[in-house]
Motif scaffolding. Structure first.
Motif, PDB file in Angstrom:
ATOM      1  N   LEU A 126      -6.128  49.660  16.877  1.00 17.13           N
ATOM      2  CA  LEU A 126      -6.999  48.488  16.746  1.00 17.13           C
ATOM      3  C   LEU A 126      -8.201  48.729  15.834  1.00 17.13           C
ATOM      4  N   ASP A 127      -8.742  49.954  15.860  1.00 20.13           N
ATOM      5  CA  ASP A 127      -9.899  50.251  15.019  1.00 20.13           C
ATOM      6  C   ASP A 127      -9.564  50.201  13.538  1.00 20.13           C
ATOM      7  N   LEU A 128      -8.341  50.610  13.216  1.00 21.24           N
ATOM      8  CA  LEU A 128      -7.983  50.806  11.806  1.00 21.24           C
ATOM      9  C   LEU A 128      -7.344  49.571  11.179  1.00 21.24           C
ATOM     10  N   ALA A 129      -6.668  48.763  12.001  1.00 19.63           N
ATOM     11  CA  ALA A 129      -5.833  47.689  11.463  1.00 19.63           C
ATOM     12  C   ALA A 129      -6.654  46.542  10.876  1.00 19.63           C
ATOM     13  N   SER A 130      -6.253  46.028   9.698  1.00 20.84           N
ATOM     14  CA  SER A 130      -6.764  44.741   9.223  1.00 20.84           C
ATOM     15  C   SER A 130      -6.015  43.641   9.959  1.00 20.84           C
ATOM     16  N   ARG A 131      -4.693  43.733   9.945  1.00 19.84           N
ATOM     17  CA  ARG A 131      -3.856  42.780  10.656  1.00 19.84           C
ATOM     18  C   ARG A 131      -2.707  43.524  11.307  1.00 19.84           C
ATOM     19  N   ILE A 132      -2.121  42.878  12.322  1.00 19.51           N
ATOM     20  CA  ILE A 132      -1.031  43.499  13.074  1.00 19.51           C
ATOM     21  C   ILE A 132       0.122  42.508  13.214  1.00 19.51           C
ATOM     22  N   TYR A 133       1.348  42.982  13.002  1.00 19.73           N
ATOM     23  CA  TYR A 133       2.551  42.198  13.290  1.00 19.73           C
ATOM     24  C   TYR A 133       3.248  42.849  14.469  1.00 19.73           C
ATOM     25  N   VAL A 134       3.581  42.038  15.474  1.00 20.58           N
ATOM     26  CA  VAL A 134       4.371  42.559  16.594  1.00 20.58           C
ATOM     27  C   VAL A 134       5.814  42.103  16.393  1.00 20.58           C
ATOM     28  N   LEU A 135       6.696  43.083  16.277  1.00 17.73           N
ATOM     29  CA  LEU A 135       8.110  42.807  16.041  1.00 17.73           C
ATOM     30  C   LEU A 135       8.860  42.964  17.358  1.00 17.73           C
ATOM     31  N   ARG A 136       9.716  41.975  17.682  1.00 15.97           N
ATOM     32  CA  ARG A 136      10.522  42.093  18.897  1.00 15.97           C
ATOM     33  C   ARG A 136      11.901  41.529  18.598  1.00 15.97           C
ATOM     34  N   ASN A 137      12.948  42.307  18.867  1.00 14.69           N
ATOM     35  CA  ASN A 137      14.328  41.863  18.597  1.00 14.69           C
ATOM     36  C   ASN A 137      14.488  41.310  17.184  1.00 14.69           C
ATOM     37  N   GLY A 138      13.862  41.955  16.226  1.00  9.87           N
ATOM     38  CA  GLY A 138      14.034  41.536  14.844  1.00  9.87           C
ATOM     39  C   GLY A 138      13.194  40.349  14.422  1.00  9.87           C
ATOM     40  N   HIS A 139      12.470  39.734  15.372  1.00 10.58           N
ATOM     41  CA  HIS A 139      11.594  38.606  15.044  1.00 10.58           C
ATOM     42  C   HIS A 139      10.144  39.059  14.969  1.00 10.58           C
ATOM     43  N   VAL A 140       9.339  38.367  14.148  1.00 11.93           N
ATOM     44  CA  VAL A 140       7.900  38.534  14.267  1.00 11.93           C
ATOM     45  C   VAL A 140       7.457  37.700  15.463  1.00 11.93           C
ATOM     46  N   ALA A 141       7.094  38.383  16.556  1.00 11.34           N
ATOM     47  CA  ALA A 141       6.742  37.679  17.791  1.00 11.34           C
ATOM     48  C   ALA A 141       5.282  37.245  17.769  1.00 11.34           C
ATOM     49  N   LEU A 142       4.452  37.967  17.014  1.00  9.17           N
ATOM     50  CA  LEU A 142       3.013  37.729  17.022  1.00  9.17           C
ATOM     51  C   LEU A 142       2.444  38.300  15.746  1.00  9.17           C
ATOM     52  N   GLU A 143       1.445  37.617  15.178  1.00  7.59           N
ATOM     53  CA  GLU A 143       0.808  38.139  13.975  1.00  7.59           C
ATOM     54  C   GLU A 143      -0.648  37.736  13.998  1.00  7.59           C
ATOM     55  N   GLY A 144      -1.531  38.658  13.636  1.00  7.93           N
ATOM     56  CA  GLY A 144      -2.920  38.247  13.590  1.00  7.93           C
ATOM     57  C   GLY A 144      -3.864  39.372  13.269  1.00  7.93           C
ATOM     58  N   ALA A 145      -5.141  39.015  13.179  1.00 10.62           N
ATOM     59  CA  ALA A 145      -6.166  40.020  12.958  1.00 10.62           C
ATOM     60  C   ALA A 145      -6.291  40.868  14.210  1.00 10.62           C
ATOM     61  N   ALA A 146      -6.662  42.128  14.007  1.00 14.40           N
ATOM     62  CA  ALA A 146      -6.733  43.063  15.127  1.00 14.40           C
ATOM     63  C   ALA A 146      -7.667  42.531  16.220  1.00 14.40           C
ATOM     64  N   CYS A 147      -8.822  41.962  15.829  1.00 11.67           N
ATOM     65  CA  CYS A 147      -9.801  41.519  16.833  1.00 11.67           C
ATOM     66  C   CYS A 147      -9.242  40.363  17.651  1.00 11.67           C
ATOM     67  N   ASP A 148      -8.472  39.455  17.016  1.00  9.11           N
ATOM     68  CA  ASP A 148      -7.896  38.332  17.755  1.00  9.11           C
ATOM     69  C   ASP A 148      -6.872  38.813  18.771  1.00  9.11           C
ATOM     70  N   LEU A 149      -5.999  39.727  18.328  1.00 10.17           N
ATOM     71  CA  LEU A 149      -4.962  40.211  19.239  1.00 10.17           C
ATOM     72  C   LEU A 149      -5.592  40.998  20.384  1.00 10.17           C
ATOM     73  N   ALA A 150      -6.653  41.735  20.092  1.00  9.91           N
ATOM     74  CA  ALA A 150      -7.309  42.523  21.132  1.00  9.91           C
ATOM     75  C   ALA A 150      -7.956  41.597  22.161  1.00  9.91           C
ATOM     76  N   ASP A 151      -8.557  40.476  21.698  1.00  6.11           N
ATOM     77  CA  ASP A 151      -9.206  39.535  22.605  1.00  6.11           C
ATOM     78  C   ASP A 151      -8.207  38.929  23.571  1.00  6.11           C
ATOM     79  N   GLY A 152      -6.976  38.748  23.090  1.00  5.78           N
ATOM     80  CA  GLY A 152      -5.957  38.100  23.899  1.00  5.78           C
ATOM     81  C   GLY A 152      -5.458  38.966  25.046  1.00  5.78           C
ATOM     82  N   HIS A 153      -5.875  40.241  25.088  1.00  5.06           N
ATOM     83  CA  HIS A 153      -5.321  41.120  26.127  1.00  5.06           C
ATOM     84  C   HIS A 153      -6.360  41.592  27.122  1.00  5.06           C
TER      85      HIS A 153
END
Ligand code: ADP
Ligand code: ADP
Length: 225
Positions: A198-225
Motif C-alpha cells: 500500500l505504501d508503494l503503489a500508485s494504483r492496484i488491480y485485483v485479479l480474480r479468476n482472470g477478471h479485474v475484480a477491483l481497480e483503484g488508487a491505493a488509498c481508496d482500496l485501503a479505506d474500503g477495508h
C-alpha cells in the motif's frame, strides 16, 4: 506507457485471462494482486511476449507489442524480472552483472552502469566475488532486479518480488523499488500478498479468476477495508 485493452489468453480450453483492461502511466508503480491461479503470471507472460493473447491489444509507448518476442521488448525499454529470479547461479555477482551490462553498453558505459546498481544495492557489492547461487533469497532477488536495470528500461515488470522472503528482506527490496521509481523508472509489480504494497503503489488491480475484480488508487482500496 502501457495500455492493455480487452486482453484474453489461455492454455488450451482454459481461459486464464478474460478481457483484461489495465494501464500503467509513466512514473507510476502499479500492482497486480490476486490469489494463486488468478492469472497474474499469464498477464505478465502476454505483456512480455512469452504468450500470445487470443484477443485484445497491448501497446507500449503507443506501439502495439502483442506477439513480439521478449528480446525485442528489451530494446523498446521494457524489462521483465520473471518469477524465480533470472540469475546465473553458477556465476559470481560480478559476472552476472557484467553479462547483463554488456547487452546494451560499451565497456566504459558498462562499468559505470555496474557502479550505479552497486550503489543502489550495496549488499551486492559486499558479495561481489561470491557465487550467485550461494546468495540468500533476498540477495538473489536484488541481483535479478539489478540485472534488469542494466538493460536501462523505461518500465520494469516484476513477478512476485517478495516470494519466499522474510518481512525485513521484503522491506529492503521494496525500498530499492521505491528508489528506482524516484529515479524515474515505471513499475508494474505482481504480488500474491497485499500486506506491504500500500505504501508503494500508485494504483492496484485485483485479479480474480482472470477478471479485474477491483481497480483503484491505493488509498481508496485501503479505506474500503
Ligand atoms: P497466478 O500467476 O495468478 O497464480 P497463472 O497466470 O499462473 O495465475 O494461472 C492462471 C490459470 O492458468 C490457472 O488456472 C492455472 O492453473 C492456469 N495455468 C497457468 N499456467 C499454465 C500452463 N502452463 N498450462 C496450463 N494451465 C496453466
Ligand atoms: P535469507 O533468510 O535472507 O534467505 P539465507 O539463510 O539464505 O538468508 O542466507 C543467509 C546468509 O548466508 C546470506 O548472507 C547468504 O549469502 C549466505 N549463504 C546462504 N547459503 C549459502 C551457501 N550455500 N554458501 C555460502 N553462503 C551461503
Amino acid at each position: 506507457m502501457l495500455e492493455i485493452r480487452g486482453v484474453s489468453a489461455g492454455y488450451g480450453r482454459l481461459e486464464a485471462l478474460k478481457s483484461v483492461d489495465l494501464t500503467v502511466a509513466k512514473g507510476e508503480v502499479v500492482f497486480v494482486v490476486g490469489p494463486n491461479g488468478a492469472g497474474k503470471s499469464t498477464l505478465l507472460k502476454t505483456v512480455s511476449g512469452l504468450m500470445a493473447p487470443s484477443a485484445g491489444t497491448i501497446a507500449f509507448n503507443g506501439e502495439t507489442i502483442a506477439g513480439e518476442p521478449p528480446e525485442r521488448l528489451c530494446c523498446r525499454g521494457l524489462a521483465l524480472v520473471p518469477e524465480g529470479r533470472s540469475i546465473f547461479r553458477t556465476l559470481t555477482v560480478e559476472e552476472n552483472l557484467s553479462v547483463a551490462a554488456m547487452i546494451r553498453s560499451d565497456r566504459d558505459a558498462a562499468a559505470a552502469d555496474r557502479e550505479r546498481v552497486l550503489d543502489l544495492f550495496p549488499i551486492l557489492r559486499s558479495r561481489y566475488h561470491g557465487v550467485a547461487g550461494h546468495l540468500s533469497g533476498g540477495e538473489q532477488q536484488q541481483l535479478a532486479i539489478a540485472r534488469a536495470i542494466l538493460q536501462r528500461p523505461l518500465m520494469m515488470m516484476i513477478d512476485e518480488p517478495s516470494l519466499g522472503l522474510a518481512p525485513l528482506v521484503i522491506d529492503q527490496v521494496y525500498e530499492s523499488l521505491r528508489q528506482l521509481n524516484a529515479d524515474g523508472l515505471t513499475l508494474l509489480v505482481v504480488e500474491q500478498s497485499t500486506a506491504r504494497i500500500l505504501d508503494l503503489a500508485s494504483r492496484i488491480y485485483v485479479l480474480r479468476n482472470g477478471h479485474v475484480a477491483l481497480e483503484g488508487a491505493a488509498c481508496d482500496l485501503a479505506d474500503g477495508h
